[in-house]
Design a protein around this motif. Structure first.
Motif, PDB file in Angstrom:
ATOM      1  N   THR A  15       1.080  -3.983 -18.299  1.00 52.18           N
ATOM      2  CA  THR A  15       0.165  -4.540 -19.547  1.00 52.18           C
ATOM      3  C   THR A  15      -1.260  -4.480 -19.130  1.00 52.18           C
ATOM      4  OG1 THR A  15       1.776  -6.265 -19.895  1.00 52.18           O
ATOM      5  CG2 THR A  15      -0.267  -6.618 -20.957  1.00 52.18           C
ATOM      6  N   TRP A  16      -1.544  -4.681 -17.860  1.00 53.93           N
ATOM      7  CA  TRP A  16      -3.075  -4.512 -17.568  1.00 53.93           C
ATOM      8  C   TRP A  16      -3.497  -3.016 -17.381  1.00 53.93           C
ATOM      9  CZ3 TRP A  16      -7.573  -6.108 -18.087  1.00 53.93           C
ATOM     10  CH2 TRP A  16      -8.645  -5.830 -17.389  1.00 53.93           C
TER      11      TRP A  16
ATOM     12  N   THR B 148      -6.746   0.976 -23.376  1.00 60.40           N
ATOM     13  CA  THR B 148      -7.348   0.430 -24.881  1.00 60.40           C
ATOM     14  C   THR B 148      -8.857   0.350 -24.726  1.00 60.40           C
ATOM     15  OG1 THR B 148      -5.323  -0.478 -25.065  1.00 60.40           O
ATOM     16  CG2 THR B 148      -7.249  -1.092 -26.586  1.00 60.40           C
TER      17      THR B 148
ATOM     18  N   VAL C 295      -0.369 -11.852 -16.676  1.00 63.25           N
ATOM     19  CA  VAL C 295      -0.700 -10.240 -17.027  1.00 63.25           C
ATOM     20  C   VAL C 295       0.168  -9.527 -15.878  1.00 63.25           C
ATOM     21  CG1 VAL C 295      -2.303  -8.663 -17.319  1.00 63.25           C
ATOM     22  CG2 VAL C 295      -2.764 -10.860 -18.043  1.00 63.25           C
TER      23      VAL C 295
ATOM     24  N   ALA D 149       3.270  -9.206 -22.960  1.00 66.34           N
ATOM     25  CA  ALA D 149       2.664  -9.670 -24.094  1.00 66.34           C
ATOM     26  C   ALA D 149       3.368 -11.083 -24.378  1.00 66.34           C
ATOM     27  CB  ALA D 149       2.596  -8.766 -25.234  1.00 66.34           C
TER      28      ALA D 149
ATOM     29  N   LEU E 272      -4.050  -2.132 -21.428  1.00 63.23           N
ATOM     30  CA  LEU E 272      -5.463  -2.856 -21.690  1.00 63.23           C
ATOM     31  C   LEU E 272      -6.744  -2.046 -21.359  1.00 63.23           C
ATOM     32  CD1 LEU E 272      -4.941  -6.577 -21.238  1.00 63.23           C
ATOM     33  CD2 LEU E 272      -5.282  -5.490 -23.372  1.00 63.23           C
ATOM     34  N   GLN E 273      -6.467  -1.516 -20.043  1.00 60.89           N
ATOM     35  CA  GLN E 273      -7.511  -0.515 -19.681  1.00 60.89           C
ATOM     36  C   GLN E 273      -7.565   0.772 -20.313  1.00 60.89           C
ATOM     37  OE1 GLN E 273      -6.303  -0.360 -15.429  1.00 60.89           O
ATOM     38  NE2 GLN E 273      -7.856  -1.726 -14.771  1.00 60.89           N
TER      39      GLN E 273
END
Length: 109
Positions: free
Chosen positions: A28-29, A35, A24, A19, A32-33
């Motif tokens: 982190t990815w 989320t 990326v 972040a 995000l997926q």
């Protein structure tokens, strides 16, 4: 976090580094997926409630939100497919929080 190998970096630290630095990384990815998946569940619930209310304006607004979320997810996927993921170690080196392991060995001796 200084001087650790990739096996010693926790997922939370990897997400925090991802972040704060450019690029990326894989953890982190993944966050995000997850989320976006939870956002899709929320939009599904909102859409079902909107259909039960039979109000066209609410249905149109929720469909707009679904469209925006879907377009954002597709664009992020395409962008990452072109650029690729960055290793956590590289991000840590760019931020200056990762020291070379050889200097640690010299300190220990």
């Amino acid at each position: 976090m200084e001087g650790r190998s990739s096996n010693e970096i926790s997922s939370a630290e990897a997400v925090l580094v991802g972040a704060l630095s450019s690029g990326v990384n894989a953890p982190t990815w993944f966050v995000l997926q997850i989320t976006f998946l939870l956002l899709a569940f929320c939009f599904t619930a909102m859409l079902s409630l909107a259909f039960f209310s039979s109000d066209f304006m609410i249905i149109a607004h929720v469909l707009l939100l679904v469209t925006i979320g879907t377009v954002l997810f597709v664009l992020l996927n395409r962008f990452l497919a072109e650029t690729g993921l960055v290793p956590v170690e590289q991000q840590m080196k760019e931020m200056g929080i990762h020291k070379i392991e050889a200097t640690e060995k010299d300190k220990g001796n």
